[in-house]
Design a protein around this motif. Structure first.
Motif, PDB file in Angstrom:
ATOM      1  N   PRO A   1       4.033  12.810  -7.401  1.00  0.00           N
ATOM      2  CA  PRO A   1       4.882  13.278  -8.509  1.00  0.00           C
ATOM      3  C   PRO A   1       6.375  13.203  -8.207  1.00  0.00           C
ATOM      4  O   PRO A   1       7.168  12.907  -9.089  1.00  0.00           O
ATOM      5  CB  PRO A   1       4.458  14.728  -8.710  1.00  0.00           C
ATOM      6  CG  PRO A   1       3.148  14.863  -8.049  1.00  0.00           C
ATOM      7  CD  PRO A   1       3.071  13.811  -6.977  1.00  0.00           C
ATOM      8  N   ALA A   2       6.777  13.438  -6.986  1.00  0.00           N
ATOM      9  CA  ALA A   2       8.203  13.446  -6.651  1.00  0.00           C
ATOM     10  C   ALA A   2       8.829  12.065  -6.773  1.00  0.00           C
ATOM     11  O   ALA A   2      10.049  11.947  -6.914  1.00  0.00           O
ATOM     12  CB  ALA A   2       8.397  13.964  -5.228  1.00  0.00           C
ATOM     13  N   PHE A   3       8.031  11.004  -6.745  1.00  0.00           N
ATOM     14  CA  PHE A   3       8.559   9.650  -6.793  1.00  0.00           C
ATOM     15  C   PHE A   3       8.353   8.991  -8.152  1.00  0.00           C
ATOM     16  O   PHE A   3       8.598   7.810  -8.317  1.00  0.00           O
ATOM     17  CB  PHE A   3       7.938   8.792  -5.691  1.00  0.00           C
ATOM     18  CG  PHE A   3       8.396   9.213  -4.322  1.00  0.00           C
ATOM     19  CD1 PHE A   3       9.589   8.759  -3.807  1.00  0.00           C
ATOM     20  CD2 PHE A   3       7.623  10.089  -3.567  1.00  0.00           C
ATOM     21  CE1 PHE A   3      10.022   9.163  -2.556  1.00  0.00           C
ATOM     22  CE2 PHE A   3       8.044  10.495  -2.314  1.00  0.00           C
ATOM     23  CZ  PHE A   3       9.244  10.033  -1.802  1.00  0.00           C
ATOM     24  N   ARG A   4       7.898   9.751  -9.141  1.00  0.00           N
ATOM     25  CA  ARG A   4       7.733   9.232 -10.497  1.00  0.00           C
ATOM     26  C   ARG A   4       8.949   9.611 -11.332  1.00  0.00           C
ATOM     27  O   ARG A   4       9.411  10.750 -11.256  1.00  0.00           O
ATOM     28  CB  ARG A   4       6.491   9.848 -11.147  1.00  0.00           C
ATOM     29  CG  ARG A   4       5.272   8.995 -10.962  1.00  0.00           C
ATOM     30  CD  ARG A   4       4.126   9.526 -11.782  1.00  0.00           C
ATOM     31  NE  ARG A   4       3.116   9.914 -10.814  1.00  0.00           N
ATOM     32  CZ  ARG A   4       2.408  11.014 -10.831  1.00  0.00           C
ATOM     33  NH1 ARG A   4       2.539  11.874 -11.804  1.00  0.00           N
ATOM     34  NH2 ARG A   4       1.532  11.273  -9.903  1.00  0.00           N
ATOM     35  N   PRO A   5       9.448   8.686 -12.133  1.00  0.00           N
ATOM     36  CA  PRO A   5      10.576   9.060 -12.998  1.00  0.00           C
ATOM     37  C   PRO A   5      10.113  10.030 -14.089  1.00  0.00           C
ATOM     38  O   PRO A   5       8.973   9.985 -14.539  1.00  0.00           O
ATOM     39  CB  PRO A   5      11.029   7.738 -13.606  1.00  0.00           C
ATOM     40  CG  PRO A   5       9.884   6.804 -13.438  1.00  0.00           C
ATOM     41  CD  PRO A   5       9.080   7.300 -12.273  1.00  0.00           C
TER      42      PRO A   5
ATOM     43  N   ALA B   1       0.835  -1.209   0.000  1.00  0.00           N
ATOM     44  CA  ALA B   1       0.000   0.000   0.000  1.00  0.00           C
ATOM     45  C   ALA B   1       0.869   1.259   0.000  1.00  0.00           C
ATOM     46  O   ALA B   1       0.563   2.236  -0.704  1.00  0.00           O
ATOM     47  CB  ALA B   1      -0.930   0.001   1.200  1.00  0.00           C
ATOM     48  N   MET B   2       1.952   1.248   0.744  1.00  0.00           N
ATOM     49  CA  MET B   2       2.848   2.406   0.787  1.00  0.00           C
ATOM     50  C   MET B   2       3.531   2.581  -0.566  1.00  0.00           C
ATOM     51  O   MET B   2       3.688   3.697  -1.059  1.00  0.00           O
ATOM     52  CB  MET B   2       3.900   2.237   1.885  1.00  0.00           C
ATOM     53  CG  MET B   2       4.880   3.385   1.968  1.00  0.00           C
ATOM     54  SD  MET B   2       4.135   4.981   2.405  1.00  0.00           S
ATOM     55  CE  MET B   2       3.869   4.766   4.137  1.00  0.00           C
ATOM     56  N   THR B   3       3.929   1.480  -1.185  1.00  0.00           N
ATOM     57  CA  THR B   3       4.559   1.546  -2.501  1.00  0.00           C
ATOM     58  C   THR B   3       3.617   2.168  -3.511  1.00  0.00           C
ATOM     59  O   THR B   3       4.014   3.053  -4.282  1.00  0.00           O
ATOM     60  CB  THR B   3       4.973   0.134  -2.960  1.00  0.00           C
ATOM     61  OG1 THR B   3       5.860  -0.423  -1.986  1.00  0.00           O
ATOM     62  CG2 THR B   3       5.672   0.171  -4.300  1.00  0.00           C
TER      63      THR B   3
END
Length: 64
Positions: free
Chosen positions: A33-37, A24-26
């Protein structure tokens, strides 16, 4: 530090690691947005990210 405080600190650290490794955290982090390439990153980096995803999936997804 007393032994009780050390045990509480270790327990808290273990709980945080457990929660960060949860599916769920993943999913939540991937939605941010900050964790999307970036879409325009070089293919070399995209391949490395894909490789990392595969390795994490094959090992159960987290540190032990």
């Amino acid at each position: 530090m007393t032994n009780n405080k050390a045990e509480k600190r270790e327990g808290l650290a273990a709980e945080v690691r457990r929660q960060f490794g949860a599916e769920a955290m993943t999913r939540f982090l991937r939605s941010l947005p900050a964790f999307r390439p970036e879409a325009d990153i070089p293919n070399r980096f995209t391949e490395l990210l894909d490789r990392l995803d595969r390795l994490e999936s094959s090992t159960g997804g987290g540190r032990q």
